[in-house]
Scaffold this motif. Structure first.
Motif, PDB file in Angstrom:
ATOM      1  N   ASN A 401       1.394  -0.820  -0.061  1.00 16.26           N
ATOM      2  CA  ASN A 401      -0.323   0.233   0.350  1.00 16.26           C
ATOM      3  C   ASN A 401       1.371   1.219  -0.543  1.00 16.26           C
ATOM      4  N   THR A 402       0.595   1.955   0.064  1.00 20.05           N
ATOM      5  CA  THR A 402       1.019   3.419  -0.458  1.00 20.05           C
ATOM      6  C   THR A 402       1.822   3.927   1.061  1.00 20.05           C
ATOM      7  N   GLN A 403       1.163   4.034   1.757  1.00 17.28           N
ATOM      8  CA  GLN A 403       1.494   4.617   2.903  1.00 17.28           C
ATOM      9  C   GLN A 403       2.866   3.598   3.579  1.00 17.28           C
ATOM     10  N   SER A 404       2.872   2.577   3.623  1.00 16.20           N
ATOM     11  CA  SER A 404       3.877   1.465   3.099  1.00 16.20           C
ATOM     12  C   SER A 404       5.239   2.620   3.189  1.00 16.20           C
ATOM     13  N   ALA A 405       4.986   2.649   1.801  1.00 13.94           N
ATOM     14  CA  ALA A 405       6.172   2.667   0.416  1.00 13.94           C
ATOM     15  C   ALA A 405       6.132   3.968   0.898  1.00 13.94           C
ATOM     16  N   PHE A 406       5.130   5.013   1.581  1.00  9.62           N
ATOM     17  CA  PHE A 406       5.092   6.866   1.620  1.00  9.62           C
ATOM     18  C   PHE A 406       6.287   6.151   3.537  1.00  9.62           C
ATOM     19  N   ASP A 407       5.499   5.888   4.092  1.00  7.04           N
ATOM     20  CA  ASP A 407       6.892   5.562   5.208  1.00  7.04           C
ATOM     21  C   ASP A 407       8.333   5.571   5.217  1.00  7.04           C
ATOM     22  N   GLU A 408       8.530   4.568   4.471  1.00  5.72           N
ATOM     23  CA  GLU A 408      10.387   3.985   3.712  1.00  5.72           C
ATOM     24  C   GLU A 408      10.628   5.919   3.482  1.00  5.72           C
ATOM     25  N   THR A 409       9.587   5.841   2.171  1.00  6.35           N
ATOM     26  CA  THR A 409      10.596   7.594   1.935  1.00  6.35           C
ATOM     27  C   THR A 409      10.817   8.537   2.767  1.00  6.35           C
ATOM     28  N   HIS A 410      10.157   8.601   4.050  1.00  5.42           N
ATOM     29  CA  HIS A 410       9.994   9.406   4.853  1.00  5.42           C
ATOM     30  C   HIS A 410      10.669   9.253   6.170  1.00  5.42           C
ATOM     31  N   THR A 411      11.113   7.825   6.204  1.00  5.35           N
ATOM     32  CA  THR A 411      12.316   7.470   7.012  1.00  5.35           C
ATOM     33  C   THR A 411      13.727   7.573   6.245  1.00  5.35           C
ATOM     34  N   GLY A 412      13.490   8.233   4.757  1.00  5.78           N
ATOM     35  CA  GLY A 412      14.842   7.983   4.360  1.00  5.78           C
ATOM     36  C   GLY A 412      15.350   6.433   3.543  1.00  5.78           C
ATOM     37  N   HIS A 413      14.535   5.329   3.953  1.00  2.00           N
ATOM     38  CA  HIS A 413      15.169   3.745   3.381  1.00  2.00           C
ATOM     39  C   HIS A 413      14.793   4.162   1.804  1.00  2.00           C
ATOM     40  N   THR A 414      14.293   5.106   1.466  1.00  2.00           N
ATOM     41  CA  THR A 414      13.777   5.042  -0.417  1.00  2.00           C
ATOM     42  C   THR A 414      14.127   6.141  -0.604  1.00  2.00           C
ATOM     43  N   ASP A 453      11.652  12.338  -3.372  1.00  2.90           N
ATOM     44  CA  ASP A 453      12.400  13.185  -1.685  1.00  2.90           C
ATOM     45  C   ASP A 453      12.873  13.623  -2.581  1.00  2.90           C
ATOM     46  N   MET A 454      12.495  15.450  -2.888  1.00  2.00           N
ATOM     47  CA  MET A 454      13.140  16.349  -3.660  1.00  2.00           C
ATOM     48  C   MET A 454      14.696  17.095  -2.809  1.00  2.00           C
ATOM     49  N   THR A 455      14.773  16.975  -1.417  1.00  5.06           N
ATOM     50  CA  THR A 455      15.996  17.152  -1.135  1.00  5.06           C
ATOM     51  C   THR A 455      17.081  17.255  -1.508  1.00  5.06           C
ATOM     52  N   ASN A 456      18.008  16.313  -2.193  1.00  2.00           N
ATOM     53  CA  ASN A 456      19.240  15.930  -3.002  1.00  2.00           C
ATOM     54  C   ASN A 456      18.616  16.806  -4.687  1.00  2.00           C
ATOM     55  N   GLN A 457      19.116  17.915  -5.094  1.00  2.00           N
ATOM     56  CA  GLN A 457      18.743  18.223  -6.344  1.00  2.00           C
ATOM     57  C   GLN A 457      19.271  17.320  -7.567  1.00  2.00           C
ATOM     58  N   GLN A 458      20.436  16.737  -7.725  1.00  2.00           N
ATOM     59  CA  GLN A 458      21.302  16.038  -8.768  1.00  2.00           C
ATOM     60  C   GLN A 458      20.349  14.581  -8.621  1.00  2.00           C
ATOM     61  N   ILE A 459      19.831  13.852  -7.156  1.00  2.00           N
ATOM     62  CA  ILE A 459      19.740  12.900  -7.215  1.00  2.00           C
ATOM     63  C   ILE A 459      18.008  13.082  -7.734  1.00  2.00           C
ATOM     64  N   ALA A 460      18.049  13.898  -7.098  1.00  2.00           N
ATOM     65  CA  ALA A 460      15.944  14.170  -8.141  1.00  2.00           C
ATOM     66  C   ALA A 460      15.994  14.022  -9.918  1.00  2.00           C
ATOM     67  N   LEU A 461      17.199  14.918  -9.849  1.00  2.00           N
ATOM     68  CA  LEU A 461      16.966  15.061 -11.289  1.00  2.00           C
ATOM     69  C   LEU A 461      17.243  13.526 -12.229  1.00  2.00           C
ATOM     70  N   VAL A 462      18.314  12.968 -11.540  1.00  2.00           N
ATOM     71  CA  VAL A 462      18.434  11.582 -12.399  1.00  2.00           C
ATOM     72  C   VAL A 462      17.248  10.619 -12.479  1.00  2.00           C
ATOM     73  N   LEU A 463      16.148  10.905 -11.112  1.00  2.00           N
ATOM     74  CA  LEU A 463      15.155  10.328 -11.084  1.00  2.00           C
ATOM     75  C   LEU A 463      14.039   9.912 -11.925  1.00  2.00           C
TER      76      LEU A 463
END
Length: 714
Positions: A401-414, A453-463
């Motif tokens: 579910n989206t909540q599980s995926a959101f939590d992983e991104t929120h904690t910095g794992h993805t 997660d858009m905190t890192n511009q270079q990584i966000a641009l690559v994604l």
């Protein structure tokens, strides 16, 4: 009375003035000397109308407490400071062209050791012998004599391996090396045992016996000064008295010079009644020097002229001697020199390995609720297959579910997640059929929902680039596999869904640009510039701290010669550094170079030389290593930020952009980027400006450094 005596002495409440019968019999003559430090309220008067008369062929002992102006007076005699008043040394003004003071006519021993700890005794003598124009044979013979006289260790012993007393004796030997007519010794017997002290004084007596050598000596052993011909007692920037030691004790009816000094000090402070008196010192009381004064008169113009250089304005021998000295010092620090050579190369290796490469191993969550088209074909799997082919990503499809995926991104794992609705495949086909008439629900269900997660511009641009590229691949792949089912006509062209914007062959560069190709020219410029700053500044400050810089000046070396010699030494190191750095950049890491490698090399060399000159300027205006480091870092980092190395200058505000163009590194980085990336030559404006501005800064830094160094020493 004058016919009966060589000298007449006049005692005044504030000072005691010695008047020579003939000024040509004086090795040093000063009248109304005044010198102050600082300005305004902070101004300190060091010399206050001081009169000084040093008879030739005599030992002149200068006594006084710390801070009374003794060292300042000696620096005036050496020509290192310029006092108001009338001062002549050996018949001429100190510092006059070709006079030899400072230079080979004066031997100087400062209070500190003032020798390079990385030199042997022999190398120390050779260095100062070269500065004084001595031949190798004369230097060797004189060194052997002085080693025996001063009971010094073998000549191949390093200065750093000597005791404090031995180091001071080597310093004393340097002052006597060229047999100068004037020897200035600042506390020469400190740390010397009584037996050797007696030998030193015996040698000084022999040295002045023929009337051709004059010795000015300061000592804090007041009774030791009884062996001098003249004793001068100094306090508060004036001479209290200047007379033969026995005559002083006889006149004041005191048994020691220390008692005389205490009496005169108290009188000058107003603790006793003062009276004006004039006394005549008889011939027996003054250690008659009539013969030696006559000898000086006969040879008063026999001093050799200062050795001439091979180029007007500076001496090539001095420069070569200092270059030799700098090379010997680096030879003794071989590990540091190797690190010095390799450090720029190491920095460019780290840059090429760590900067400009695409990030990999980026975890991206996937929530796939797609039930497929007609219960079978899941178009979401085809998109994920295209996305997996990108080398940067690691897909995590374990989320329900989206909540599980959101939590992983929120904690910095993805770094984010994708979401496919359960009707994705069905509505994607429906949307393809109803391209212009599909309702909003169909469009929404047929879309891939992305949260990053858009905190890192270079990584966000690559994604974002990978997600968009994968979608283009997915469209073409879907049409190839299922086009006949999706299309009403039963036939499709997979390239019909490609982007209508076609990027042709670039005018310059590659279709997929690399950040390293953009930033490498600027990084090369900054490394060459900044590395030279620190090494040059620290070299000068180390010699100043050791006292060697002042002693070298006393040997007649000008500030211009010091800067040229240091620049030549650093230039050799700089050439090796830049050659290694460019070879690694161009051949090991394939940094593109479209233009002339020779022009690239020349511009980087000039940038390194500009950095050297800036380092010289820092060393001239800073008092210690810490302030030099702060000044270097505080000026280099803003230059890096403003020179367009890390980010295009087009993103700056207009006023800041105009300012940055005037900085030392900006146009050099632009010129180097244009030569490497575009193949431009000197005929292009940017490249020409890069060279012109670099040369302008180089000359400006050198001139300012020379001015600041002269200002500091005078």
């Amino acid at each position: 009375q004058l016919a009966k005596s060589s000298l007449q002495y006049k005692y005044w409440p504030e000072k005691l003035v010695v008047m020579a019968r003939q000024d040509q019999c004086l090795a040093v003559r000063g009248r109304e000397l005044m010198l102050s430090y600082g300005r305004g309220r902070s101004q300190v008067q060091v010399l206050q109308g001081l009169d000084l008369s040093v008879p030739a062929g005599s030992i002149y002992a200068l006594l006084g407490p710390s801070g009374c102006g003794k060292t300042t007076l000696l620096r005036c005699v050496l020509g290192r400071l310029k006092a108001k008043g009338d001062l002549t040394v050996l018949g001429n003004v100190p510092g006059a062209p070709d006079h030899g003071v400072p230079g080979q006519l004066v031997g100087y021993m400062p209070q500190e050791v003032a020798l390079s700890p990385d030199f042997t005794i022999k190398e120390t003598m050779q260095y100062f012998g070269l500065l004084h124009g001595m031949s190798s044979l004369a230097t060797a013979q004189r060194t052997e004599f002085l080693l025996r006289l001063l009971d010094l260790p073998p000549a191949d012993r390093l200065i750093s391996a000597l005791s404090g007393g031995q180091q001071r004796r080597v310093s004393f030997a340097v002052a006597l090396l060229q047999k100068p007519p004037l020897v200035i010794l600042d506390e020469p017997t400190v740390g010397v045992d009584p037996v050797l002290r007696a030998r030193i004084w015996q040698y000084l007596r022999e040295l002045v016996s023929d009337g051709r050598t004059t010795v000015i000596i300061t000592t804090h052993y007041i009774e030791e000064a009884r062996q001098a011909d003249i004793v001068a007692m100094m306090r508060g920037g004036v001479l209290l008295t200047e007379s033969a030691p026995d005559a002083l004790m006889k006149h004041y009816n005191l048994e020691t010079l220390e008692a005389v000094f205490l009496y005169l000090s108290q009188r000058s402070d107003g603790c006793m009644d003062s009276e004006e008196m004039t006394i005549q010192i008889d011939k027996d009381g003054e250690r008659s020097r009539t013969s030696s004064l006559a000898a000086l008169s006969a040879m008063s113009h026999d001093y050799p002229a200062q050795k001439k250089g091979c180029v007007r304005g500076f001496n090539c021998v001095n420069i070569m001697a200092m270059v030799w000295k700098n090379l010997i010092v680096r030879k003794r620090k071989l590990m540091f020199v190797m690190f010095e050579f390799l450090l720029p190369s190491l920095q460019i290796v780290l840059f090429c390995l760590a900067v400009g490469r695409d990030p990999t191993g980026l975890r991206l969550g996937v929530v796939n609720e797609d039930e497929g088209y007609l219960g079978g074909v899941k178009l979401s799997d085809d998109y994920l297959a295209c996305l997996s082919s990108q080398n940067h990503l690691i897909l995590d499809e374990s989320h329900n579910n989206t909540q599980s995926a959101f939590d992983e991104t929120h904690t910095g794992h993805t770094w984010g997640f994708l979401h496919f609705t359960q009707d994705f495949s069905t509505d994607f086909v429906k949307r393809s059929h109803e391209t212009y008439s599909a309702d909003n629900d169909t469009v929404t269900n047929a879309s891939i929902h992305v949260r990053l997660d858009m905190t890192n511009q270079q990584i966000a641009l690559v994604l974002q680039a990978d997600i968009a590229t994968a979608y283009q691949c997915f469209l073409e792949r879907t049409l190839r596999k299922y086009g006949k089912f999706i299309s009403k006509s039963g036939s499709v062209n997979p390239f019909a869904v490609s982007s209508p914007i076609e990027l042709g062959k670039p005018v310059y560069g590659e279709l997929i640009p690399k950040f390293a190709d953009f930033s490498a020219p600027g990084i090369i410029v900054v490394i060459a510039f900044s590395m030279s700053i620190g090494l040059t500044a620290l070299s000068v400050m180390t010699e100043r701290k050791q006292g060697l810089l002042d002693r070298t000046r006393a040997a007649g070396v000008s500030d211009f010669e010091i800067l040229v010699a240091l620049s030549l030494t650093q230039l050799g190191i700089l050439i090796v550094q830049i050659v290694l750095m460019l070879l690694i950049s161009f051949y090991a890491f394939s940094v593109h170079v479209q233009g002339s490698i020779a022009l690239v090399f020349l511009l980087v060399i000039l940038q390194g030389m500009a950095g050297m000159c800036y380092g010289l300027f820092i060393s001239a205006v800073c008092d210690d290593e810490m302030s030099a480091i702060i000044m270097a870092m505080g000026s280099v980092f803003p230059s890096i930020l403003l020179s367009g190395i890390l980010w295009p200058m087009q993103g700056m505000p207009t006023f800041l952009k105009d300012f940055s163009l005037a900085l030392p590194n900006t146009y050099a980085a632009i010129a180097l980027r244009d030569m490497m990336g575009r193949g431009w030559s000197l005929g292009h404006l940017n490249v020409g400006l890069g060279f012109i501005i670099t040369l302008a800064w180089l000359l400006a830094f050198f001139s300012i450094a020379l001015f600041a160094m002269k200002k500091r020493t005078t």
